[in-house]
Design an enzyme around this catalytic site. Structure first.
Site, PDB file in Angstrom:
ATOM      1  N   LEU A  45      70.363  33.015  44.707  1.00 24.96           N
ATOM      2  CA  LEU A  45      69.092  34.046  44.983  1.00 24.96           C
ATOM      3  C   LEU A  45      68.398  34.675  43.297  1.00 24.96           C
ATOM      4  CD1 LEU A  45      67.474  37.195  46.448  1.00 24.96           C
ATOM      5  CD2 LEU A  45      68.266  37.455  44.570  1.00 24.96           C
ATOM      6  N   ASN A  46      67.551  33.654  43.277  1.00 29.32           N
ATOM      7  CA  ASN A  46      66.204  34.632  42.066  1.00 29.32           C
ATOM      8  C   ASN A  46      64.765  35.054  42.327  1.00 29.32           C
ATOM      9  OD1 ASN A  46      66.319  31.482  41.643  1.00 29.32           O
ATOM     10  ND2 ASN A  46      65.003  31.996  39.995  1.00 29.32           N
ATOM     11  N   ASP A  47      64.098  34.827  42.100  1.00 32.66           N
ATOM     12  CA  ASP A  47      62.886  35.700  41.959  1.00 32.66           C
ATOM     13  C   ASP A  47      62.110  35.505  43.543  1.00 32.66           C
ATOM     14  OD1 ASP A  47      63.342  34.526  39.366  1.00 32.66           O
ATOM     15  OD2 ASP A  47      61.632  33.321  39.381  1.00 32.66           O
ATOM     16  N   GLN A  63      63.434  32.745  45.505  1.00 33.57           N
ATOM     17  CA  GLN A  63      64.331  31.324  45.503  1.00 33.57           C
ATOM     18  C   GLN A  63      65.578  31.109  45.609  1.00 33.57           C
ATOM     19  OE1 GLN A  63      62.180  28.624  41.976  1.00 33.57           O
ATOM     20  NE2 GLN A  63      61.236  29.433  44.590  1.00 33.57           N
ATOM     21  N   ARG A 167      54.513  27.481  34.861  1.00 31.91           N
ATOM     22  CA  ARG A 167      54.962  27.416  36.887  1.00 31.91           C
ATOM     23  C   ARG A 167      54.033  28.949  36.624  1.00 31.91           C
ATOM     24  NH1 ARG A 167      59.315  26.537  33.016  1.00 31.91           N
ATOM     25  NH2 ARG A 167      60.067  28.519  32.467  1.00 31.91           N
TER      26      ARG A 167
HETATM   27  C1  FRU Z   1      61.904  33.038  36.185  1.00 34.89           C
HETATM   28  C2  FRU Z   1      62.179  31.380  37.242  1.00 34.89           C
HETATM   29  C3  FRU Z   1      60.513  31.336  36.822  1.00 34.89           C
HETATM   30  C4  FRU Z   1      60.960  29.937  37.399  1.00 34.89           C
HETATM   31  C5  FRU Z   1      62.136  29.763  38.587  1.00 34.89           C
HETATM   32  C6  FRU Z   1      62.975  29.464  38.838  1.00 34.89           C
HETATM   33  O1  FRU Z   1      63.611  32.957  36.597  1.00 34.89           O
HETATM   34  O2  FRU Z   1      62.487  30.906  35.851  1.00 34.89           O
HETATM   35  O3  FRU Z   1      59.781  31.101  36.022  1.00 34.89           O
HETATM   36  O4  FRU Z   1      59.916  29.464  38.727  1.00 34.89           O
HETATM   37  O5  FRU Z   1      62.716  30.966  37.929  1.00 34.89           O
HETATM   38  O6  FRU Z   1      64.188  28.637  39.990  1.00 34.89           O
END
Ligand code: FRU
Length: 488
Positions: A45-47, A63, A167
């Protein structure tokens, strides 16, 4: 495990039943699984993405890379909640499908129009030379959770003068229409945000760069957000590559905001100094939404890019922070856990006492998932609390009245994480009285200080048996008033 590009850039639709079963088994046996934080079923998981109140519920996405604890082909994974406390798992929602998103559907935001949820995201594509091509895209969801994606991007490629680091669209409605800011990098490798305008959310015009006083502040501004609260405009960014400055910016990347005035006609944000949002170790890419009652709610990624975590070998990584209400007081940002979280409070324990160059361990304050409020008045020296104490393990939080600092120390918190960035975080503090509100989960701790004037957010990976809580006063006397609620 060596991850080739082929392994990293796979669509979740290609997962086999056996593979998923193996991943789920690995995760189920992981000792680091959280109890009340949003975490991925498996994978990374990220953002937080698309955080919106829609259809009587909070819609939140994140994400997601499904196949393991690395960054690769990103999808959007969806969760939903009526109360910001109990979250329903809705599964993967936005999948990469088209050529312009062949290497992932990256971060973005949501907005409601005509009873539909508009989800803006970045299409990430790598060509045969591994050059990046970024475009901004739109998907629309209805109340039945049916999603339709536009086949073509709404914004193809970055404008002249900017790199392919383009982005994370965030959209809001203003008096004369809709605006979008997109995180960007100038060709001279400095970060900024770009501004777009639309009347219908589908056709977007480039307005230009949103000028700020910061011409040289990090090389890429990720995940921007812009909103109004308490009569102020706030521009939130996650600038990459800030150099450490005193007690600030010690993590690989950092997040924070400018508070000031947005002038859309002049395309300028008049803002004061950058305020770091978190003083701890693991916090990045936060995103906000407006609650129906007017509160501004923030959720962040409790993790960082380019960082490995002990749960990686269990085929999962990271979680989101608890939702926080943000406010501005005297030009300063405050963050507090949303009030709904008090519903998780079960049995309460209390203790009041004075310690003089001593420490105590009180059984009723031990545990792995709880909320603890600890108010301390320090006469002299240092005083604080030791969390998740066990054999050779402790996570330290204290006030040092001599050095006038709040100290958070994870040197002995268990399995180490990103030690090249240090294991202690400090922040200046000049009073003798302090209030810590601590949210402890299996492998994380979030500390809100004095009604949210400062927050330390961190993952920690102690042994399962390290569950004691201790209170201490060194080199002098301190009085304590402590309350603790167990969480389910
Ligand atoms: C931030 C990021 C965003 C991008 C996403 C990709 O953590 O790098 O800029 O959209 O993660 O997973």
């Amino acid at each position: 495990m060596l991850w080739t590009n082929e392994m990293r850039y796979r669509n979740y639709r290609t997962i086999t039943e056996t593979e998923e079963k193996m991943l789920l088994e690995k995760v189920e046996n992981s000792i680091w699984r959280q109890s009340f934080h949003i975490q991925p079923p498996h994978g990374l998981l990220n953002d937080p993405n698309g955080f919106t109140f829609y259809n009587g519920k909070y819609y939140l996405f994140y994400q997601w890379f499904p196949f393991g604890a690395v960054h690769g082909m990103k999808h959007w994974y969806q969760v939903e909640s009526e109360d910001l406390v109990n979250w329903k798992d809705k599964g993967a929602t936005i999948f990469p499908e088209y050529d312009h998103e062949s290497h992932g559907v990256f971060s973005g935001s949501g907005i409601v129009k005509d009873d539909l949820l508009y989800l803006f995201y970045t299409g990430n594509k790598r060509d045969e030379n591994w050059n990046r091509h970024a475009s901004q895209c739109l998907a629309v969801m209805n109340t039945e959770n049916e999603l339709s994606k536009l086949e073509e991007p709404i914004i193809s490629g970055q404008p002249n003068g900017y790199t392919d680091n383009f982005r994370d669209p965030k959209v809001w409605k203003d008096e004369d229409g809709y605006y979008m800011i997109v995180g960007a990098e100038r060709e001279n490798h400095t970060g900024c945000v770009l501004l777009y305008y639309s009347t219908d959310l589908c056709k977007w015009d480039f307005r230009g760069e949103l000028k700020t006083d910061q011409q040289q502040f990090g090389h890429m501004w990720e995940c921007p957000d812009l909103f109004q609260i308490d009569g102020e405009d706030v521009l939130l960014i996650s600038p990459q590559g800030l150099e450490p400055d005193g007690e600030h910016y010690h993590n690989v990347h950092n997040s924070g905001c400018f508070i000031g005035k947005l002038d859309l006609k002049k395309m300028r944000f008049y803002g004061g100094a950058f305020q770091e949002l978190d003083a701890g170790f693991d916090f990045y890419a936060p995103q906000t939404t407006l609650a129906p009652d007017g509160r501004r709610i923030l959720v962040g990624w409790m993790g960082l890019p380019d960082t490995t975590y002990p749960s990686d070998t269990d085929m999962w990584a990271n979680c989101l922070t608890i939702p926080r209400e943000i406010r501005i007081k005297n030009g300063k940002i405050y963050q507090n856990p949303v009030k709904e979280l008090t519903r998780k409070r079960k049995i309460m324990d209390e203790w009041q006492g004075t310690l003089n160059q001593q420490e105590v361990m009180l059984d009723q304050f031990s545990g792995k998932t709880f909320e603890l409020i600890c108010d301390i008045t320090v006469e002299k020296g240092t005083a604080g609390v030791k969390l998740r104490v066990g054999e050779d393990e402790e996570t330290l939080l204290y006030l040092d009245t001599e050095k006038e600092k709040i100290v958070f120390d994870r040197t002995k918190s268990g399995v180490p994480v990103a030690t090249q960035y240090g294991t202690i975080r400090k922040t200046a503090y000049h009073e003798k009285a302090i209030s810590f509100q601590i949210f402890m989960d299996i492998s994380s701790v979030e500390i809100f200080i004095n009604e949210g004037e400062c927050v330390f957010t961190s993952r920690i990976f102690p042994k399962q048996g390290s569950t004691e809580t201790m209170f201490f006063a060194n080199d002098g006397m301190a009085s304590f008033a402590v309350k603790k609620w167990d969480y389910e």
